[in-house]
Design a protein around this motif. Structure first.
Motif, short mmCIF file in Angstrom:
data_model
loop_
_atom_site.label_atom_id
_atom_site.label_comp_id
_atom_site.label_asym_id
_atom_site.label_seq_id
_atom_site.Cartn_x
_atom_site.Cartn_y
_atom_site.Cartn_z
N ASP A 160 22.93 39.75 17.46
CA ASP A 160 23.31 39.48 16.08
C ASP A 160 24.36 38.37 16.00
O ASP A 160 24.29 37.51 15.12
CB ASP A 160 23.82 40.75 15.40
CG ASP A 160 22.71 41.79 15.19
OD1 ASP A 160 21.52 41.43 15.30
OD2 ASP A 160 23.07 42.96 14.92
N ARG A 161 25.28 38.38 16.93
CA ARG A 161 26.31 37.33 16.96
C ARG A 161 25.67 35.96 17.24
O ARG A 161 26.01 34.97 16.60
CB ARG A 161 27.36 37.68 18.02
CG ARG A 161 28.57 36.77 18.02
CD ARG A 161 29.59 37.25 19.00
NE ARG A 161 29.10 36.98 20.36
CZ ARG A 161 29.86 37.06 21.44
NH1 ARG A 161 31.12 37.47 21.34
NH2 ARG A 161 29.37 36.78 22.62
N LYS B 272 23.65 34.78 14.13
CA LYS B 272 24.57 34.32 13.08
C LYS B 272 25.08 32.92 13.43
O LYS B 272 25.16 32.05 12.55
CB LYS B 272 25.72 35.29 12.92
CG LYS B 272 26.67 34.92 11.81
CD LYS B 272 27.79 35.93 11.65
CE LYS B 272 28.73 35.49 10.55
NZ LYS B 272 29.88 36.38 10.41
N ALA B 273 25.39 32.69 14.68
CA ALA B 273 25.94 31.39 15.10
C ALA B 273 24.90 30.26 14.96
O ALA B 273 25.25 29.16 14.53
CB ALA B 273 26.44 31.46 16.53
N THR C 173 22.31 30.17 12.91
CA THR C 173 21.82 29.98 11.55
C THR C 173 22.91 29.50 10.61
O THR C 173 22.64 29.25 9.44
CB THR C 173 21.19 31.28 10.99
OG1 THR C 173 22.16 32.33 11.02
CG2 THR C 173 19.96 31.67 11.78
N SER C 174 24.12 29.38 11.10
CA SER C 174 25.23 28.92 10.25
C SER C 174 25.29 27.43 10.16
O SER C 174 24.88 26.70 10.98
CB SER C 174 26.57 29.43 10.80
OG SER C 174 26.59 30.83 10.79
#
Length: 91
Positions: free
Chosen positions: A83-84, A87-88, A90-91
């Motif tokens: 998940d981390r 998130k990284a 797709t930011s």
């Protein structure tokens, strides 16, 4: 170029299949790579230059010793890591 130290260093230095019995050069050949070269880490420079000079698509499998610096085993849950990461990217 494939760099093969035969182990998973970040999870406790367990041996990989390539470190036990699977030959990555055979995998490359089975995938259709016609020019596959295996070398030791100390010969990487001259092997790479020879591949460049040949002007052929070349897969180089570099064999090196495992021996990562000693760090603690990753204790974070794999789902949290995933998940981390997601998130990284797709930011």
């Amino acid at each position: 170029m494939i760099i093969d130290n035969g182990s998973y260093g970040s999870t406790g230095d367990q041996p990989t299949y390539a470190g036990k019995k699977t030959k990555l050069e055979n995998v490359a050949e089975a995938c259709g790579c016609e020019n596959v070269v295996v070398c030791q880490d100390v010969d990487t420079g001259k092997t790479l230059q020879a591949a460049i000079d040949s002007k052929q698509m070349t897969v180089i499998v570099v064999k090196c010793d495992s021996g990562n610096i000693k760090l603690p085993v990753i204790t974070m849950d794999p789902v949290v890591i995933r998940d981390r990461f997601m998130k990284a990217v797709t930011s």
